[in-house]
Design a protein around this motif. Sequence first.
Motif, PDB file in Angstrom:
ATOM      1  N   LYS A  29       0.898  -1.296  -0.231  1.00 54.05           N
ATOM      2  CA  LYS A  29      -0.066  -0.156   0.105  1.00 54.05           C
ATOM      3  C   LYS A  29       1.055   0.993   0.101  1.00 54.05           C
ATOM      4  N   LYS A  30       1.852   1.472   0.658  1.00 59.57           N
ATOM      5  CA  LYS A  30       3.020   2.623   0.792  1.00 59.57           C
ATOM      6  C   LYS A  30       3.395   2.288  -0.395  1.00 59.57           C
ATOM      7  N   LEU A  31       3.839   0.921  -0.734  1.00 55.46           N
ATOM      8  CA  LEU A  31       4.453   1.493  -2.564  1.00 55.46           C
ATOM      9  C   LEU A  31       3.536   2.125  -3.127  1.00 55.46           C
ATOM     10  N   CYS A  32       2.443   1.385  -3.544  1.00 59.63           N
ATOM     11  CA  CYS A  32       1.133   2.285  -4.179  1.00 59.63           C
ATOM     12  C   CYS A  32       1.518   3.854  -4.521  1.00 59.63           C
ATOM     13  N   GLU A  33       1.906   4.173  -3.428  1.00 57.42           N
ATOM     14  CA  GLU A  33       1.346   5.753  -3.014  1.00 57.42           C
ATOM     15  C   GLU A  33       2.433   6.269  -3.907  1.00 57.42           C
ATOM     16  N   LEU A  34       3.647   5.588  -3.847  1.00 53.16           N
ATOM     17  CA  LEU A  34       4.709   6.086  -4.356  1.00 53.16           C
ATOM     18  C   LEU A  34       4.947   5.961  -5.661  1.00 53.16           C
ATOM     19  N   ALA A  35       4.366   5.089  -6.143  1.00 51.10           N
ATOM     20  CA  ALA A  35       4.760   4.777  -8.089  1.00 51.10           C
ATOM     21  C   ALA A  35       3.834   3.574  -8.557  1.00 51.10           C
ATOM     22  N   THR A  36       3.844   3.301  -9.846  1.00 51.65           N
ATOM     23  CA  THR A  36       3.021   2.462 -10.043  1.00 51.65           C
ATOM     24  C   THR A  36       3.357   1.098  -9.647  1.00 51.65           C
ATOM     25  N   VAL A  37       2.914   0.554  -9.439  1.00 46.86           N
ATOM     26  CA  VAL A  37       3.366  -1.413  -8.880  1.00 46.86           C
ATOM     27  C   VAL A  37       2.868  -2.406  -9.753  1.00 46.86           C
ATOM     28  N   HIS A  38       4.394  -2.611  -9.553  1.00 42.87           N
ATOM     29  CA  HIS A  38       2.811  -4.303 -10.931  1.00 42.87           C
ATOM     30  C   HIS A  38       3.509  -5.333 -10.050  1.00 42.87           C
ATOM     31  N   VAL A  39       2.721  -5.832  -9.540  1.00 46.96           N
ATOM     32  CA  VAL A  39       2.854  -7.903  -8.874  1.00 46.96           C
ATOM     33  C   VAL A  39       2.964  -8.633  -9.386  1.00 46.96           C
ATOM     34  N   ALA A  40       4.092  -9.643  -8.898  1.00 49.51           N
ATOM     35  CA  ALA A  40       3.787 -11.644  -9.195  1.00 49.51           C
ATOM     36  C   ALA A  40       3.907 -11.664  -7.599  1.00 49.51           C
ATOM     37  N   THR A  41       2.146 -12.866  -8.002  1.00 50.82           N
ATOM     38  CA  THR A  41       2.666 -13.462  -5.667  1.00 50.82           C
ATOM     39  C   THR A  41       1.793 -14.654  -6.271  1.00 50.82           C
ATOM     40  N   PHE A  42       1.605 -15.201  -5.647  1.00 49.11           N
ATOM     41  CA  PHE A  42       1.274 -17.109  -5.147  1.00 49.11           C
ATOM     42  C   PHE A  42      -0.261 -16.378  -4.460  1.00 49.11           C
ATOM     43  N   ALA A  43      -0.903 -17.660  -4.803  1.00 50.04           N
ATOM     44  CA  ALA A  43      -2.371 -17.800  -3.616  1.00 50.04           C
ATOM     45  C   ALA A  43      -2.023 -19.310  -3.152  1.00 50.04           C
ATOM     46  N   LEU A  59      -3.366  -1.380  -8.158  1.00 54.56           N
ATOM     47  CA  LEU A  59      -2.062  -2.133  -9.323  1.00 54.56           C
ATOM     48  C   LEU A  59      -2.234  -1.660 -10.812  1.00 54.56           C
ATOM     49  N   GLY A  60      -0.808  -1.512 -11.210  1.00 61.69           N
ATOM     50  CA  GLY A  60      -0.328  -1.492 -12.843  1.00 61.69           C
ATOM     51  C   GLY A  60      -0.715  -2.828 -12.990  1.00 61.69           C
ATOM     52  N   SER A  61      -0.983  -3.838 -12.614  1.00 59.01           N
ATOM     53  CA  SER A  61      -0.731  -5.296 -13.161  1.00 59.01           C
ATOM     54  C   SER A  61      -0.041  -6.138 -12.376  1.00 59.01           C
ATOM     55  N   LEU A  62      -1.111  -7.552 -12.158  1.00 60.56           N
ATOM     56  CA  LEU A  62      -0.767  -8.023 -11.497  1.00 60.56           C
ATOM     57  C   LEU A  62      -1.676  -9.949 -11.653  1.00 60.56           C
ATOM     58  N   HIS A  63      -0.538 -10.249 -11.454  1.00 64.28           N
ATOM     59  CA  HIS A  63      -0.096 -11.837 -11.455  1.00 64.28           C
ATOM     60  C   HIS A  63      -0.077 -13.347 -10.721  1.00 64.28           C
ATOM     61  N   VAL A  64      -0.839 -14.117 -10.379  1.00 63.28           N
ATOM     62  CA  VAL A  64      -1.461 -14.311  -9.301  1.00 63.28           C
ATOM     63  C   VAL A  64      -1.746 -16.411  -9.838  1.00 63.28           C
ATOM     64  N   GLU A  65      -0.626 -17.384  -9.095  1.00 61.74           N
ATOM     65  CA  GLU A  65      -0.345 -18.158  -9.391  1.00 61.74           C
ATOM     66  C   GLU A  65      -0.548 -19.062  -8.204  1.00 61.74           C
ATOM     67  N   ARG A  92       7.503 -21.615 -10.041  1.00 65.39           N
ATOM     68  CA  ARG A  92       6.629 -21.700 -11.309  1.00 65.39           C
ATOM     69  C   ARG A  92       7.179 -21.045 -12.578  1.00 65.39           C
ATOM     70  N   PRO A  93       7.357 -21.507 -13.265  1.00 66.68           N
ATOM     71  CA  PRO A  93       7.315 -20.877 -14.878  1.00 66.68           C
ATOM     72  C   PRO A  93       6.252 -19.450 -14.812  1.00 66.68           C
ATOM     73  N   GLY A  94       5.138 -19.781 -14.477  1.00 68.59           N
ATOM     74  CA  GLY A  94       4.246 -18.340 -14.973  1.00 68.59           C
ATOM     75  C   GLY A  94       4.535 -17.387 -14.536  1.00 68.59           C
ATOM     76  N   ILE A  95       5.205 -16.957 -13.166  1.00 70.42           N
ATOM     77  CA  ILE A  95       6.336 -16.306 -12.603  1.00 70.42           C
ATOM     78  C   ILE A  95       7.043 -15.880 -13.435  1.00 70.42           C
ATOM     79  N   ARG A  96       7.846 -16.369 -14.041  1.00 68.09           N
ATOM     80  CA  ARG A  96       8.697 -16.230 -14.618  1.00 68.09           C
ATOM     81  C   ARG A  96       8.891 -15.314 -15.712  1.00 68.09           C
TER      82      ARG A  96
END
Length: 413
Positions: A29-43, A59-65, A92-96
């Motif tokens: 949340k703090k980083l999103c106040e400072l810039a556009t943030v792109h996130v790679a994460t797991f569920a 977010l600018g973009s989000l990828h969840v595996e 996971r190759p999808g994150i890469r």
Amino acid sequence: MMGDILFFAHRIPYPPDRGDKIRSYNILKKLCELATVHVATFADHDEDLGHAETLRPMLGSLHVEKRTVSKPVGGVRAILSGKPISLTLFDRPGIRDFVSRTMETESIDTVFVFSGQMAQFVPELPPGICFIMDFGDVDSAKFASYAESSSIPMRYVHAREARKLAAFERETAQRADASLFVSEAEAALFRSEAGLDADRVRALENGIDCTFFDPDAAFPAIERPAGPLVVFTGQMDYRPNVEAAVSFADDVLPIIRLQNPHITFAVVGRNPTGEVERLAGRDGVIVTGGVADIRSWLAAADVVVAPLRIARGIQNKVLEAMGMARPVIASRPAFEGIDAVPGRDLLVADTPAEEAQLVLELLSNSAMGEVMGRAARKRMLERYAWDETLAPLAALTGRDGLADPKDALAEVR
């Protein structure tokens, strides 16, 4: 002109309802106040995939595996590859692929990694891109502690993980421009093990939402047991919490009940293991599982305990109880890293017998508990508001008016 931030997290940082997700969400949340943030994460499960939609608009973009690698499969892959299981469980190759596309199509100037296992996805970075590694805790030290307290064969499994993970942590810290830890105690431990100075390894402490964790806030009340209520909160499939709950029930509660047989010990938190659920069969113990609002139980508690025998970093459960103005009894490991005064803001016990004695003292002197609870909340307001603890992120990422993140890091040092 500043670029974007690429953010990694090993678990989707929403909702902020467990220790690691509280930290990752507030940092994000703090980083999103400072810039556009792109996130790679797991569920971890399908419910987490739904939570992704809550994050997406910020977010600018989000990828969840979704995590699908089981521990046995991860263990085999770890043996075959020579890697820590902590890495193979998340590979996971999808994150890469997402990282590769994002680095090519977006103007990334900062890579921020939350949790060590996600560092495996950071590619070789071109000059000018800042790499910030938030380890949180020294995970290798946690596995070393597990090894010491485990029997064969798990002793060897944990000892191997500690060695392999420590080597990976050192290698990652050598790559990173800054490595962050949740407390100065954790940072100092890592500096001594990695041979790096304070300009490369530093503390970025946890905080607490004192508006949410406020005894005067609006939240539902629970139906209290008839006698005194002692509460322990946490994610109840996490080994240190499981061991703490069992230890308190085995070693502390019987001593207390000799003098106060009407006491109730409530174990409050999601996903209790079978070992924890079995505690509910004992006199004076209840196991709630997940609850609608943890504040309801904290507010009802006469005493909140944190009897952890193994602990790393700052315990959010302790900060939350203090924010709710409750008297807290913490074990020495649970207290480590918290900037508070024992005897004024909380009580610290070195043994189970001392925990029992301190619980009895608080139950016999409610006025002392109320005074301590007020002092605890005052300390949280003074010291642990998220805006204060995360203020260094602007300088670390170059969003404080300096030309780029590398300049910012030099300035912070």
